[in-house]
Design a protein around this motif. Structure first.
Motif, PDB file in Angstrom:
ATOM      1  N   ASP A  78      27.808  80.499  32.020  1.00  0.00           N
ATOM      2  CA  ASP A  78      27.457  81.326  30.871  1.00  0.00           C
ATOM      3  C   ASP A  78      28.705  81.895  30.217  1.00  0.00           C
ATOM      4  N   ILE A  79      29.650  82.358  31.029  1.00  0.00           N
ATOM      5  CA  ILE A  79      30.911  82.873  30.476  1.00  0.00           C
ATOM      6  C   ILE A  79      31.668  81.767  29.756  1.00  0.00           C
ATOM      7  N   ALA A  80      31.776  80.604  30.398  1.00  0.00           N
ATOM      8  CA  ALA A  80      32.488  79.479  29.779  1.00  0.00           C
ATOM      9  C   ALA A  80      31.844  79.081  28.457  1.00  0.00           C
ATOM     10  N   ASN A  81      30.514  79.032  28.430  1.00  0.00           N
ATOM     11  CA  ASN A  81      29.802  78.669  27.193  1.00  0.00           C
ATOM     12  C   ASN A  81      30.067  79.689  26.090  1.00  0.00           C
ATOM     13  N   GLU A  82      30.055  80.970  26.449  1.00  0.00           N
ATOM     14  CA  GLU A  82      30.303  82.009  25.442  1.00  0.00           C
ATOM     15  C   GLU A  82      31.701  81.884  24.845  1.00  0.00           C
ATOM     16  N   LEU A  83      32.669  81.423  25.660  1.00  0.00           N
ATOM     17  CA  LEU A  83      34.045  81.264  25.179  1.00  0.00           C
ATOM     18  C   LEU A  83      34.302  79.886  24.576  1.00  0.00           C
ATOM     19  N   GLY A  84      33.312  78.999  24.646  1.00  0.00           N
ATOM     20  CA  GLY A  84      33.486  77.643  24.137  1.00  0.00           C
ATOM     21  C   GLY A  84      34.437  76.810  24.976  1.00  0.00           C
ATOM     22  N   LEU A  85      34.484  77.082  26.289  1.00  0.00           N
ATOM     23  CA  LEU A  85      35.391  76.377  27.190  1.00  0.00           C
ATOM     24  C   LEU A  85      34.605  75.484  28.145  1.00  0.00           C
ATOM     25  N   PRO A  86      35.179  74.354  28.537  1.00  0.00           N
ATOM     26  CA  PRO A  86      34.446  73.406  29.385  1.00  0.00           C
ATOM     27  C   PRO A  86      34.405  73.834  30.839  1.00  0.00           C
ATOM     28  N   ALA A  87      33.435  73.322  31.565  1.00  0.00           N
ATOM     29  CA  ALA A  87      33.332  73.494  33.013  1.00  0.00           C
ATOM     30  C   ALA A  87      32.860  72.182  33.613  1.00  0.00           C
ATOM     31  N   GLN A  88      33.361  71.854  34.796  1.00  0.00           N
ATOM     32  CA  GLN A  88      32.997  70.626  35.484  1.00  0.00           C
ATOM     33  C   GLN A  88      32.436  70.977  36.865  1.00  0.00           C
ATOM     34  N   THR A  89      31.859  69.990  37.516  1.00  0.00           N
ATOM     35  CA  THR A  89      31.288  70.197  38.847  1.00  0.00           C
ATOM     36  C   THR A  89      31.810  69.122  39.796  1.00  0.00           C
ATOM     37  N   PHE A  90      32.143  69.551  41.018  1.00  0.00           N
ATOM     38  CA  PHE A  90      32.585  68.624  42.048  1.00  0.00           C
ATOM     39  C   PHE A  90      31.638  68.682  43.234  1.00  0.00           C
ATOM     40  N   VAL A  91      31.182  67.522  43.656  1.00  0.00           N
ATOM     41  CA  VAL A  91      30.469  67.356  44.923  1.00  0.00           C
ATOM     42  C   VAL A  91      31.130  66.180  45.635  1.00  0.00           C
ATOM     43  N   VAL A  92      31.503  66.357  46.895  1.00  0.00           N
ATOM     44  CA  VAL A  92      32.162  65.284  47.623  1.00  0.00           C
ATOM     45  C   VAL A  92      31.179  64.129  47.853  1.00  0.00           C
ATOM     46  N   ARG A  93      31.696  62.929  47.962  1.00  0.00           N
ATOM     47  CA  ARG A  93      30.841  61.786  48.293  1.00  0.00           C
ATOM     48  C   ARG A  93      30.046  62.068  49.567  1.00  0.00           C
ATOM     49  N   SER A  94      28.814  61.593  49.607  1.00  0.00           N
ATOM     50  CA  SER A  94      27.934  61.874  50.746  1.00  0.00           C
ATOM     51  C   SER A  94      28.400  61.206  52.031  1.00  0.00           C
ATOM     52  N   ASP A  95      29.309  60.219  51.916  1.00  0.00           N
ATOM     53  CA  ASP A  95      29.820  59.555  53.117  1.00  0.00           C
ATOM     54  C   ASP A  95      31.238  60.007  53.472  1.00  0.00           C
ATOM     55  N   MET A  96      31.664  61.156  52.918  1.00  0.00           N
ATOM     56  CA  MET A  96      32.983  61.697  53.204  1.00  0.00           C
ATOM     57  C   MET A  96      32.864  63.149  53.635  1.00  0.00           C
ATOM     58  N   GLY A  97      33.817  63.598  54.437  1.00  0.00           N
ATOM     59  CA  GLY A  97      33.858  64.996  54.828  1.00  0.00           C
ATOM     60  C   GLY A  97      34.316  65.874  53.678  1.00  0.00           C
ATOM     61  N   CYS A  98      33.952  67.150  53.755  1.00  0.00           N
ATOM     62  CA  CYS A  98      34.269  68.089  52.676  1.00  0.00           C
ATOM     63  C   CYS A  98      35.226  69.152  53.179  1.00  0.00           C
ATOM     64  N   GLY A  99      36.235  69.453  52.399  1.00  0.00           N
ATOM     65  CA  GLY A  99      37.122  70.564  52.718  1.00  0.00           C
ATOM     66  C   GLY A  99      36.422  71.892  52.485  1.00  0.00           C
ATOM     67  N   SER A 100      37.146  72.986  52.698  1.00  0.00           N
ATOM     68  CA  SER A 100      36.553  74.288  52.474  1.00  0.00           C
ATOM     69  C   SER A 100      37.607  75.236  51.915  1.00  0.00           C
ATOM     70  N   THR A 101      37.211  76.480  51.657  1.00  0.00           N
ATOM     71  CA  THR A 101      38.072  77.454  51.000  1.00  0.00           C
ATOM     72  C   THR A 101      37.848  78.827  51.632  1.00  0.00           C
ATOM     73  N   ILE A 102      38.468  79.835  51.020  1.00  0.00           N
ATOM     74  CA  ILE A 102      38.199  81.194  51.470  1.00  0.00           C
ATOM     75  C   ILE A 102      36.825  81.669  51.012  1.00  0.00           C
ATOM     76  N   GLY A 103      36.179  80.926  50.122  1.00  0.00           N
ATOM     77  CA  GLY A 103      34.891  81.354  49.561  1.00  0.00           C
ATOM     78  C   GLY A 103      33.824  81.604  50.614  1.00  0.00           C
TER      79      GLY A 103
END
Length: 433
Positions: free
Chosen positions: A356-381
């Motif tokens: 919603d914030i990105a849309n209000e500013l007219g800025l793009p956003a993308q989405t990442f999902v790792v391949r289902s046959d690969m392991g996924c890293g992690s973050t502090i989130g």
């Protein structure tokens, strides 16, 4: 601030921050220059309405926050999180190795290093040294040799004929030891460190070196690169890029709600430390701000954290490594990271707030999902979300060559994320009941 000045300062920040200690020192200088008051954990805190504060732990993690109001229970915090550490080579305690006519350094691999990228690079040494001063006191100081004083030469192809066809492996115990000089020279590592400390600090006389935490780093400067200046090429983009974006957003917002930036160490090795995201640092700070348990819980549930860490951009030479419907492109916007197994903390509501914030500013956003046959890293989130219960979004700037000695990100993406984080800090409405 425009994109050019933003990126110019980013390059300087990257060059000035060869270790987490130096990154925090650089951020501390910016905070002090902007009128932030330094708090000391061992002392009593007096927090005022309209204040700006920061606190460090271990010299390698920092939390900075504003208090336009002290009503944390009803206002909560807008939080931005990142980490200060990057994969690298760290010196072992008994680092000096002399063999086969050369003085070398014994190193330990820190984090998930792409080891082969450290070969044939001009390396220097930086970090923290603890010592006994001539007056008998124990002190710690940061050092940075800056000059290229070490290197790890490759083995010639004539002695490794199958390297281009059979794969290339590096043994970290035997094959990654940097060379400092020939054995015809005398090398005393303690004396070298004493001389370096005294060259950087005129007011200190060192009696003996007691311990150190030193890292090797590539002396090549960060740069804007590409035919049209589309890319930022530098060491430690993961995750000093997010630290820089986060602190610029904090310094350049006039949000009416409390805003907090947390940049912690040791993410690359699991965050399990007193100054890591899986330690008590953030909770310790928040509970000092809101010591009444009922009000503390209210404050957390009025808050949201954006955890910013780099994301894997679609590499045109390795396109099959991505789920083709979730394959981010450089300079096409920051990436919302999604993993239903909770390797990322994003949920539908936190993703919606960001979009919603990105849309209000007219800025793009993308989405990442790792391949289902690969392991996924992690973050502090997910670590932070699990520790304190705050609603969290995991995002990142699309990057090539993550964990290489030199990484590549977009020259447009960082500035656009900065604008979104400024707007996030000012955001009053999250998800309505």
């Amino acid at each position: 601030m425009n994109q050019a000045s933003f990126n110019h300062s980013l390059l300087s920040f990257l060059d000035d921050s060869p270790t987490p200690f130096h990154a925090v020192s650089t951020m501390k200088c910016e905070l002090l220059a902007a009128g932030y008051e330094e708090l000391v954990e061992q002392q009593e805190w007096v927090i005022s309405e309209g204040g700006k504060y920061f606190v460090t732990r271990n010299d390698s993690s920092v939390i900075a926050f504003t208090t336009p109001t002290l009503d944390f229970a009803h206002q909560g915090f807008r939080m931005i999180g990142a980490h200060t550490d990057s994969p690298c080579l760290k010196l072992k305690p008994n680092a000096h190795v002399e063999r086969f006519g050369y003085h070398q350094l014994g190193v330990e691999v820190y984090g998930g290093v792409l080891l082969h990228t450290w070969l044939d690079r001009d390396l220097s040494i930086a970090g923290r040294v603890t010592f006994k001063a001539e007056d008998g006191s124990l002190k710690s100081r940061l050092v940075d040799f800056k000059d290229p004083i070490a290197l790890v030469p490759n083995l010639a192809i004539h002695l490794s004929r199958g390297v281009n066809t059979d794969g290339f492996k590096v043994n970290p115990q035997e094959e990654i030891l940097p060379i400092l000089c020939g054995a015809e020279h005398t090398l005393d590592l303690e004396k070298l460190l004493i001389e370096q400390i005294q060259s950087e600090y005129d007011d200190i006389s060192v009696s003996s070196i007691l311990s150190f935490e030193l890292s090797l780093y590539d002396v090549q400067k960060a740069a804007i690169t590409g035919l049209h200046g589309d890319y930022i090429s530098a060491a430690r983009l993961d995750n000093l890029l997010s630290c820089y974006v986060g602190i610029q957003a904090l310094l350049n917002t006039d949000a009416s709600r409390p805003t907090l930036l947390i940049c912690t160490d040791h993410e690359e090795v699991g965050s399990q430390s007193s100054c890591g995201a899986n330690g008590p640092f953030l909770e310790d700070v928040l509970r000092r701000l809101s010591p009444v348990p009922e009000q503390y819980t209210q404050a957390i549930q009025q808050s949201m954290l954006i955890s910013a860490d780099n994301a894997h951009a679609l590499h045109p030479n390795y396109a099959t490594k991505h789920d083709q419907l979730h394959a981010p492109l450089i300079n096409q916007g920051a990436v919302i990271k999604v993993n239903n197994n909770q390797r990322y903390a994003t949920n539908s509501e936190t993703a919606a707030v960001y979009k919603d914030i990105a849309n209000e500013l007219g800025l793009p956003a993308q989405t990442f999902v790792v391949r289902s046959d690969m392991g996924c890293g992690s973050t502090i989130g997910p670590i932070t979300s699990g520790e304190i219960g705050v609603a969290t979004l995991d995002i990142g700037l699309p990057t090539f060559a993550m964990h290489s000695i030199r990484e590549l990100a977009g020259s447009v993406d960082a500035f656009n994320l900065y604008k979104i984080l400024v707007a996030f800090a000012k955001r009053d409405q999250l998800i309505s009941a």
